[in-house]
Design an enzyme around this catalytic site. Sequence first.
Site, PDB file in Angstrom:
ATOM      1  N   HIS A  99       0.825  -1.208   0.000  1.00  0.00           N
ATOM      2  CA  HIS A  99       0.000   0.000   0.000  1.00  0.00           C
ATOM      3  C   HIS A  99       0.855   1.252   0.000  1.00  0.00           C
ATOM      4  O   HIS A  99       2.043   1.206   0.327  1.00  0.00           O
ATOM      5  CB  HIS A  99      -0.988   0.039   1.173  1.00  0.00           C
ATOM      6  CG  HIS A  99      -0.358   0.013   2.538  1.00  0.00           C
ATOM      7  ND1 HIS A  99      -0.090  -1.144   3.217  1.00  0.00           N
ATOM      8  CD2 HIS A  99       0.049   1.017   3.351  1.00  0.00           C
ATOM      9  CE1 HIS A  99       0.452  -0.863   4.389  1.00  0.00           C
ATOM     10  NE2 HIS A  99       0.555   0.450   4.497  1.00  0.00           N
ATOM     11  N   HIS A 145       3.846   7.066   3.936  1.00  0.00           N
ATOM     12  CA  HIS A 145       4.783   5.947   3.770  1.00  0.00           C
ATOM     13  C   HIS A 145       4.334   5.031   2.646  1.00  0.00           C
ATOM     14  O   HIS A 145       3.200   5.119   2.178  1.00  0.00           O
ATOM     15  CB  HIS A 145       4.960   5.156   5.075  1.00  0.00           C
ATOM     16  CG  HIS A 145       3.735   4.436   5.563  1.00  0.00           C
ATOM     17  ND1 HIS A 145       2.820   4.997   6.420  1.00  0.00           N
ATOM     18  CD2 HIS A 145       3.256   3.189   5.311  1.00  0.00           C
ATOM     19  CE1 HIS A 145       1.862   4.130   6.692  1.00  0.00           C
ATOM     20  NE2 HIS A 145       2.091   3.019   6.022  1.00  0.00           N
ATOM     21  N   GLU A 153       7.598   0.996   5.125  1.00  0.00           N
ATOM     22  CA  GLU A 153       7.069  -0.050   5.989  1.00  0.00           C
ATOM     23  C   GLU A 153       7.291  -1.382   5.286  1.00  0.00           C
ATOM     24  O   GLU A 153       7.100  -1.494   4.070  1.00  0.00           O
ATOM     25  CB  GLU A 153       5.563   0.193   6.201  1.00  0.00           C
ATOM     26  CG  GLU A 153       4.883  -0.861   7.066  1.00  0.00           C
ATOM     27  CD  GLU A 153       3.385  -0.594   7.251  1.00  0.00           C
ATOM     28  OE1 GLU A 153       2.792   0.129   6.433  1.00  0.00           O
ATOM     29  OE2 GLU A 153       2.815  -1.129   8.222  1.00  0.00           O
TER      30      GLU A 153
HETATM   31 CO    CO Z   1       1.104   1.184   6.351  1.00  0.00          CO
END
Ligand code: CO
Length: 141
Positions: free
Chosen positions: A7, A79, A130
Amino acid sequence: MIGRLNHVAIAVPDLAAAAAKYRDLLGADVHHPHDLPEHGVTVVFVQLENTKIELLHPLGENSPIAKFLEANPAGGMHHICFEVPDIAGAARTLVEGGARVLGDGKPRIGAHGLPVLFLHPKDFDGTLIELEEVKPDLLPA
Ligand code: CO
């Protein structure tokens, strides 16, 4: 080491307005808001064909994205998240290579119930990264 883009997370000042834009202007598949008190965010998932967008808004005191929105009042990309098959192994390789893992360096359970960790943005050209552990057998066919 890294696999799919899981994502892209965008911090937004107005979650309902952002969700409406993705739904009505961009014609995307927008889910209902989801409170994640243990992460200090409310999130709206936008499901695309090949990945997701996560619209993030602060929830409660000490939200990890409150400062980001203070510095970026119009919102902004917060992020990106890559999938890895073995997060502990990934963390070792990264630390050996000189990258900094945020926090105590240990994976914790992230917004999708899977182990995650974050890498220092200064080590990745100003981008907070991440990593999320997704076992190959959990991948949709
Ligand atoms: Co995330």
